[in-house]
Design a protein around this motif. Structure first.
Motif, PDB file in Angstrom:
ATOM      1  N   THR A 110      39.105   5.633  -4.242  1.00 46.01           N
ATOM      2  CA  THR A 110      37.894   4.822  -4.333  1.00 46.01           C
ATOM      3  C   THR A 110      36.692   5.633  -3.898  1.00 46.01           C
ATOM      4  OG1 THR A 110      39.237   2.872  -3.811  1.00 46.01           O
ATOM      5  CG2 THR A 110      36.838   2.642  -3.629  1.00 46.01           C
ATOM      6  N   SER A 111      36.873   6.440  -2.862  1.00 44.13           N
ATOM      7  CA  SER A 111      35.848   7.390  -2.430  1.00 44.13           C
ATOM      8  C   SER A 111      36.537   8.597  -1.818  1.00 44.13           C
ATOM      9  CB  SER A 111      34.882   6.744  -1.425  1.00 44.13           C
ATOM     10  OG  SER A 111      35.565   6.375  -0.235  1.00 44.13           O
ATOM     11  N   ALA A 112      35.884   9.747  -1.950  1.00 37.20           N
ATOM     12  CA  ALA A 112      36.462  10.996  -1.442  1.00 37.20           C
ATOM     13  C   ALA A 112      35.411  11.740  -0.633  1.00 37.20           C
ATOM     14  CB  ALA A 112      36.958  11.862  -2.606  1.00 37.20           C
ATOM     15  N   GLY A 113      35.588  11.755   0.687  1.00 38.37           N
ATOM     16  CA  GLY A 113      34.660  12.453   1.560  1.00 38.37           C
ATOM     17  C   GLY A 113      35.116  13.878   1.817  1.00 38.37           C
ATOM     18  N   GLY A 114      34.170  14.746   2.157  1.00 41.48           N
ATOM     19  CA  GLY A 114      34.502  16.133   2.449  1.00 41.48           C
ATOM     20  C   GLY A 114      34.718  16.991   1.218  1.00 41.48           C
ATOM     21  N   LEU A 115      34.407  16.451   0.043  1.00 42.75           N
ATOM     22  CA  LEU A 115      34.566  17.190  -1.207  1.00 42.75           C
ATOM     23  C   LEU A 115      33.247  17.199  -1.970  1.00 42.75           C
ATOM     24  CD1 LEU A 115      37.984  15.750  -2.473  1.00 42.75           C
ATOM     25  CD2 LEU A 115      37.610  17.927  -1.309  1.00 42.75           C
ATOM     26  N   VAL A 116      32.992  18.287  -2.683  1.00 47.01           N
ATOM     27  CA  VAL A 116      31.845  18.363  -3.582  1.00 47.01           C
ATOM     28  C   VAL A 116      32.374  18.608  -4.989  1.00 47.01           C
ATOM     29  CG1 VAL A 116      30.234  19.170  -1.830  1.00 47.01           C
ATOM     30  CG2 VAL A 116      31.562  20.839  -3.127  1.00 47.01           C
ATOM     31  N   ILE A 117      31.598  18.254  -5.990  1.00 47.86           N
ATOM     32  CA  ILE A 117      32.006  18.416  -7.381  1.00 47.86           C
ATOM     33  C   ILE A 117      31.100  19.437  -8.063  1.00 47.86           C
ATOM     34  CG2 ILE A 117      32.250  17.263  -9.618  1.00 47.86           C
ATOM     35  CD1 ILE A 117      32.810  14.678  -8.100  1.00 47.86           C
ATOM     36  N   GLU A 118      31.737  20.448  -8.668  1.00 50.85           N
ATOM     37  CA  GLU A 118      30.989  21.480  -9.381  1.00 50.85           C
ATOM     38  C   GLU A 118      31.752  21.879 -10.641  1.00 50.85           C
ATOM     39  OE1 GLU A 118      30.262  24.816  -6.876  1.00 50.85           O
ATOM     40  OE2 GLU A 118      29.247  23.661  -5.309  1.00 50.85           O
ATOM     41  N   GLY A 119      31.053  22.046 -11.741  1.00 46.56           N
ATOM     42  CA  GLY A 119      31.652  22.539 -12.982  1.00 46.56           C
ATOM     43  C   GLY A 119      32.764  21.664 -13.519  1.00 46.56           C
ATOM     44  N   GLN A 120      32.707  20.389 -13.242  1.00 48.97           N
ATOM     45  CA  GLN A 120      33.792  19.473 -13.610  1.00 48.97           C
ATOM     46  C   GLN A 120      33.920  19.306 -15.125  1.00 48.97           C
ATOM     47  OE1 GLN A 120      33.527  15.103 -12.608  1.00 48.97           O
ATOM     48  NE2 GLN A 120      35.197  15.667 -11.207  1.00 48.97           N
ATOM     49  N   CYS A 121      35.152  19.200 -15.591  1.00 48.18           N
ATOM     50  CA  CYS A 121      35.400  18.918 -16.999  1.00 48.18           C
ATOM     51  C   CYS A 121      34.845  17.530 -17.315  1.00 48.18           C
ATOM     52  CB  CYS A 121      36.895  18.966 -17.301  1.00 48.18           C
ATOM     53  SG  CYS A 121      37.340  18.409 -18.970  1.00 48.18           S
ATOM     54  N   MET A 122      33.940  17.444 -18.277  1.00 49.51           N
ATOM     55  CA  MET A 122      33.312  16.168 -18.594  1.00 49.51           C
ATOM     56  C   MET A 122      34.215  15.263 -19.425  1.00 49.51           C
ATOM     57  SD  MET A 122      30.755  16.397 -16.797  1.00 49.51           S
ATOM     58  CE  MET A 122      30.071  14.803 -17.223  1.00 49.51           C
TER      59      MET A 122
END
Length: 219
Positions: A110-122
């Motif tokens: 539902t939520s994910a803390g401590g993570l960042v998103i970069e270059g994600q497959c769209m």
């Protein structure tokens, strides 16, 4: 049953997976990036000859335990999923390590803390997760601080995982490349490793201090 996200607090060691001749099935993987590729047979590895650790993460993102630790797993009846030993990429002979692997996945958090998103497959939006860090200053003696990963699940029926000791997160760490192109080699992002409280206590007894555990939150 309580579950915990496992993180490796030291430098990863050895190589495994795609570039070692390991076979993967892509029937359930993302058509664009390959995230979700399924391991077929035994994990192949290289660079493990001088490793003395009982549990560690490879540079490719796979988790291995020593044969000694695996035998202790058996004595304490913790191996419910029949862990497989890994093979040498060149000789195709079994090595004294076992792959801490499962094909059981949690749903998307539902939520994910401590993570960042970069270059994600769209297309699948399942990869591209990276550990969040506050960069320090070596000149001033300020160390880099890694933000603990926290996964929160709303309405998760944990009874589905009764008696299960090892799980994967839906979220996959790093980038995936289904096809080698240019400077990009074939690479499948790995999920976070999630273990039961029993496995956590067992691994903590090893006293190596190289593992971190963050509890899942179910609301």
């Amino acid at each position: 049953m309580e579950y915990f996200v496992v993180t490796y607090l030291d430098k990863p060691m050895g190589l495994s997976g795609e570039n070692c001749g390991t076979r993967y099935a892509l029937d359930d993987a993302c058509d664009v990036c390959g995230t979700g590729a399924r391991l077929v047979g035994h994990l192949k590895c290289k660079g493990l000859k001088n490793i003395k650790r009982d549990v560690f993460e490879t540079l490719s993102g796979d988790w291995l335990i020593s044969e000694k630790l695996y035998n202790q797993f058996l004595k304490e009846n913790l191996d419910k999923i029949n862990l497989k030993n890994v093979f040498d990429y060149k000789t195709n002979e079994p090595l004294p390590f076992f792959n801490l692997h499962t094909e059981l996945f949690l749903p998307k958090a539902t939520s994910a803390g401590g993570l960042v998103i970069e270059g994600q497959c769209m297309h699948c939006k399942r990869n591209g997760y990276f550990t969040k860090a506050i960069i320090g200053d070596l000149a001033r003696g300020i160390p880099t601080k890694i933000i603990p990963t926290s996964l929160v699940y709303k309405g998760l029926d944990s009874s589905k995982f009764k008696g299960v000791h090892i799980l994967n997160s839906w979220e996959h760490m790093g980038l995936s490349n289904r096809v080698a192109k240019g400077i990009n080699v074939i690479r499948y992002a790995r999920p976070l490793l999630v273990v039961s409280g029993g496995i956590k206590l067992f691994l903590e007894k090893q006293g190596n201090g190289k593992l971190g555990f963050e509890p899942l939150t179910i609301v």
